[in-house]
Design a protein around this motif. Structure first.
Motif, PDB file in Angstrom:
ATOM      1  N   PHE A  72      38.189  45.500  46.471  1.00  0.00           N
ATOM      2  CA  PHE A  72      39.526  45.037  46.831  1.00  0.00           C
ATOM      3  C   PHE A  72      40.034  45.483  48.209  1.00  0.00           C
ATOM      4  N   GLU A  90      40.758  37.310  48.193  1.00  0.00           N
ATOM      5  CA  GLU A  90      41.878  36.623  47.553  1.00  0.00           C
ATOM      6  C   GLU A  90      43.024  37.596  47.275  1.00  0.00           C
ATOM      7  N   VAL A  91      44.221  37.200  47.657  1.00  0.00           N
ATOM      8  CA  VAL A  91      45.404  38.028  47.433  1.00  0.00           C
ATOM      9  C   VAL A  91      45.697  38.075  45.937  1.00  0.00           C
ATOM     10  N   ASN A  92      46.023  39.253  45.429  1.00  0.00           N
ATOM     11  CA  ASN A  92      46.372  39.468  44.019  1.00  0.00           C
ATOM     12  C   ASN A  92      45.255  39.104  43.048  1.00  0.00           C
ATOM     13  N   HIS A  94      43.209  41.092  41.647  1.00  0.00           N
ATOM     14  CA  HIS A  94      43.182  42.068  40.551  1.00  0.00           C
ATOM     15  C   HIS A  94      44.130  41.648  39.427  1.00  0.00           C
ATOM     16  N   GLU A  95      45.301  41.139  39.789  1.00  0.00           N
ATOM     17  CA  GLU A  95      46.260  40.694  38.784  1.00  0.00           C
ATOM     18  C   GLU A  95      45.833  39.358  38.169  1.00  0.00           C
ATOM     19  N   ARG A  96      45.290  38.476  38.982  1.00  0.00           N
ATOM     20  CA  ARG A  96      44.887  37.156  38.485  1.00  0.00           C
ATOM     21  C   ARG A  96      43.770  37.264  37.455  1.00  0.00           C
ATOM     22  N   GLU A  98      43.034  40.004  35.640  1.00  0.00           N
ATOM     23  CA  GLU A  98      43.345  41.305  35.049  1.00  0.00           C
ATOM     24  C   GLU A  98      42.484  41.624  33.829  1.00  0.00           C
TER      25      GLU A  98
END
Length: 156
Positions: A72, A90-92, A94-96, A98
């Motif tokens: 990341f 890719e932004v976010n 980790h959340e996408r 999860e």
């Protein structure tokens, strides 16, 4: 005479305190993974840091942090040989993804397949509040990790 005794007492006290073993207190400073070198097959040797209640937990967290940083963040500290770019741009992400990454970084998760330890390297230890911070030397198999993330459709 009393003044002389007090001065001697203070001198002895100061001397004894200065001879006591030093404990490094790190507070809440965040330690970054540091590049130590790159191997020909594409792996990166890093010094990574982790925090835990004991040595085992802190070392395990350091291993996870090394892989997480390669995926990341990219490695910006240390030798310029390491790839500054993270594997996932890719932004976010980790959340996408999860659910995927929670399973990936679970204790005894698949992240362990992408690191090897240098057991000869000493583990650095610091105190941070009630926690122990440990620095370990690990090799992250970056190319294998990238292949796996493509295989799992996380990386396009």
């Amino acid at each position: 005479m009393k003044k002389f005794i007090k001065l001697n007492f203070l001198f002895i006290l100061f001397f004894l305190l200065s001879c006591s073993p030093k404990i490094i207190h790190s507070g809440y400073y965040s330690f970054e993974s540091e590049c130590l070198g790159v191997e020909l097959e594409g792996s990166q040797t890093l010094k990574a840091w982790g925090r835990g209640k004991n040595r085992k937990d802190a070392v395990e967290q350091a291993r996870k942090n090394a892989v997480r940083d390669v995926i990341f963040n990219g490695i910006r500290k240390g030798s310029a040989d390491c790839n500054l770019k993270p594997i996932i741009l890719e932004v976010n992400a980790h959340e996408r993804y999860e659910d995927y990454f929670n399973a990936f970084f679970a204790d005894d998760g698949p992240y362990k397949d992408f690191i090897t330890n240098d057991d000869r390297a000493p583990v650095e230890k610091h105190l941070a509040g009630n926690d122990l911070v440990c620095g370990v030397t690990v090799r992250v198999l970056r190319s294998d990790l990238k292949k796996q993330l493509k295989w799992d459709s996380i990386l396009k």
